[in-house]
Design a protein around this motif. Structure first.
Motif, PDB file in Angstrom:
ATOM      1  N   PHE A 144       0.738  -1.219   0.141  1.00  0.00           N
ATOM      2  CA  PHE A 144      -0.061   0.011   0.090  1.00  0.00           C
ATOM      3  C   PHE A 144       1.034   1.189  -0.053  1.00  0.00           C
ATOM      4  O   PHE A 144       0.505   2.099  -0.707  1.00  0.00           O
ATOM      5  CB  PHE A 144      -0.980   0.101   1.309  1.00  0.00           C
ATOM      6  N   LEU A 145       2.024   1.271   0.734  1.00  0.00           N
ATOM      7  CA  LEU A 145       3.056   2.389   0.852  1.00  0.00           C
ATOM      8  C   LEU A 145       3.397   2.545  -0.557  1.00  0.00           C
ATOM      9  O   LEU A 145       3.595   3.723  -1.054  1.00  0.00           O
ATOM     10  CB  LEU A 145       3.892   2.414   1.830  1.00  0.00           C
TER      11      LEU A 145
ATOM     12  N   ALA B 251       2.406   1.625  -3.317  1.00  0.00           N
ATOM     13  CA  ALA B 251       1.272   2.034  -4.565  1.00  0.00           C
ATOM     14  C   ALA B 251       0.986   3.567  -4.250  1.00  0.00           C
ATOM     15  O   ALA B 251       0.679   4.362  -5.399  1.00  0.00           O
ATOM     16  CB  ALA B 251      -0.173   1.476  -4.253  1.00  0.00           C
ATOM     17  N   GLU B 252       0.671   4.137  -3.010  1.00  0.00           N
ATOM     18  CA  GLU B 252       0.709   5.387  -2.645  1.00  0.00           C
ATOM     19  C   GLU B 252       1.853   6.071  -3.066  1.00  0.00           C
ATOM     20  O   GLU B 252       1.609   7.315  -3.873  1.00  0.00           O
ATOM     21  CB  GLU B 252       0.654   5.599  -1.129  1.00  0.00           C
ATOM     22  N   HIS B 253       3.209   5.824  -3.044  1.00  0.00           N
ATOM     23  CA  HIS B 253       4.363   6.379  -3.478  1.00  0.00           C
ATOM     24  C   HIS B 253       4.127   6.540  -5.259  1.00  0.00           C
ATOM     25  O   HIS B 253       4.477   7.519  -5.546  1.00  0.00           O
ATOM     26  CB  HIS B 253       5.307   5.839  -3.374  1.00  0.00           C
TER      27      HIS B 253
ATOM     28  N   LEU C 241       1.622   6.507  -6.959  1.00  0.00           N
ATOM     29  CA  LEU C 241       0.348   7.314  -6.959  1.00  0.00           C
ATOM     30  C   LEU C 241       0.606   8.837  -6.997  1.00  0.00           C
ATOM     31  O   LEU C 241       0.481   9.590  -7.776  1.00  0.00           O
ATOM     32  CB  LEU C 241      -0.831   7.207  -6.133  1.00  0.00           C
ATOM     33  N   GLY C 242       1.630   9.086  -6.064  1.00  0.00           N
ATOM     34  CA  GLY C 242       2.051  10.423  -5.916  1.00  0.00           C
ATOM     35  C   GLY C 242       3.054  11.169  -7.111  1.00  0.00           C
ATOM     36  O   GLY C 242       2.565  12.076  -7.557  1.00  0.00           O
TER      37      GLY C 242
ATOM     38  N   THR D 283       0.518  11.585 -10.233  1.00  0.00           N
ATOM     39  CA  THR D 283      -0.260  12.693  -9.847  1.00  0.00           C
ATOM     40  C   THR D 283       0.600  13.804 -10.386  1.00  0.00           C
ATOM     41  O   THR D 283       0.005  14.880 -10.750  1.00  0.00           O
ATOM     42  CB  THR D 283      -0.759  12.845  -8.663  1.00  0.00           C
TER      43      THR D 283
ATOM     44  N   THR E  59      -6.475   6.690  -7.076  1.00  0.00           N
ATOM     45  CA  THR E  59      -6.572   6.063  -6.063  1.00  0.00           C
ATOM     46  C   THR E  59      -5.548   4.846  -5.970  1.00  0.00           C
ATOM     47  O   THR E  59      -5.125   4.462  -6.984  1.00  0.00           O
ATOM     48  CB  THR E  59      -7.843   5.372  -6.030  1.00  0.00           C
ATOM     49  N   ALA E  60      -5.199   4.555  -4.789  1.00  0.00           N
ATOM     50  CA  ALA E  60      -4.222   3.327  -4.379  1.00  0.00           C
ATOM     51  C   ALA E  60      -4.832   2.248  -3.517  1.00  0.00           C
ATOM     52  O   ALA E  60      -5.316   2.838  -2.803  1.00  0.00           O
ATOM     53  CB  ALA E  60      -2.992   3.833  -3.834  1.00  0.00           C
ATOM     54  N   SER E  61      -4.583   1.051  -3.868  1.00  0.00           N
ATOM     55  CA  SER E  61      -5.406  -0.110  -3.066  1.00  0.00           C
ATOM     56  C   SER E  61      -4.615  -1.341  -3.016  1.00  0.00           C
ATOM     57  O   SER E  61      -3.749  -1.376  -4.096  1.00  0.00           O
ATOM     58  CB  SER E  61      -6.979  -0.134  -3.388  1.00  0.00           C
TER      59      SER E  61
ATOM     60  N   VAL F  49      -3.063   0.847  -8.550  1.00  0.00           N
ATOM     61  CA  VAL F  49      -2.997   2.353  -8.767  1.00  0.00           C
ATOM     62  C   VAL F  49      -3.810   2.698  -9.933  1.00  0.00           C
ATOM     63  O   VAL F  49      -3.780   2.074 -10.970  1.00  0.00           O
ATOM     64  CB  VAL F  49      -1.550   3.088  -8.792  1.00  0.00           C
TER      65      VAL F  49
END
Length: 116
Positions: free
Chosen positions: A27-28, A30-32, A34-35, A38, A53-55, A65
């Protein structure tokens, strides 16, 4: 003088904790990604950028992502379209490829933390 030791290892709780740690790391990661995406997603009015979104699907240990705009796939794939400076097609693919070492590091850090 010889000594005898008996060790019992209960692997099921350890395996559950490692799986949860791997999911947190995914998840971390995927968030990275996504950032990063974006920051380069094509931008006109900002709608597509706001749909990112990230999941994580924990049972399969798969991270996702995505962008949910009606034209997200087309914006990603059309290499001939013109974009604002700093914005580009292949925004997800390029972000993931650029972030591979960091994503691997985030997952590894969560696994190390779980093993303490």
């Amino acid at each position: 003088m010889p000594q005898n030791f008996r060790l019992r290892f209960n692997g099921a709780p350890a395996a559950r904790e490692l799986r949860a740690a791997a999911a947190r790391g995914l998840f971390l990661g995927a968030e990275h990604v996504l950032g990063l995406a974006t920051n380069v997603v094509p931008l006109d009015e900002g709608y597509l950028q706001s749909t990112g979104t990230a999941s994580v699907d924990e049972p399969s240990l798969t991270a996702m992502v995505s962008y949910d705009g009606p034209y997200a796939v087309r914006q990603h794939e059309e290499l001939e379209w013109r974009h604002a400076p700093g914005r580009t097609a292949k925004y997800l693919e390029n972000s993931l490829n650029a972030a591979r070492p960091e994503v691997a590091g985030l997952i590894a850090a969560q696994l190390r933390r779980a093993l303490r």
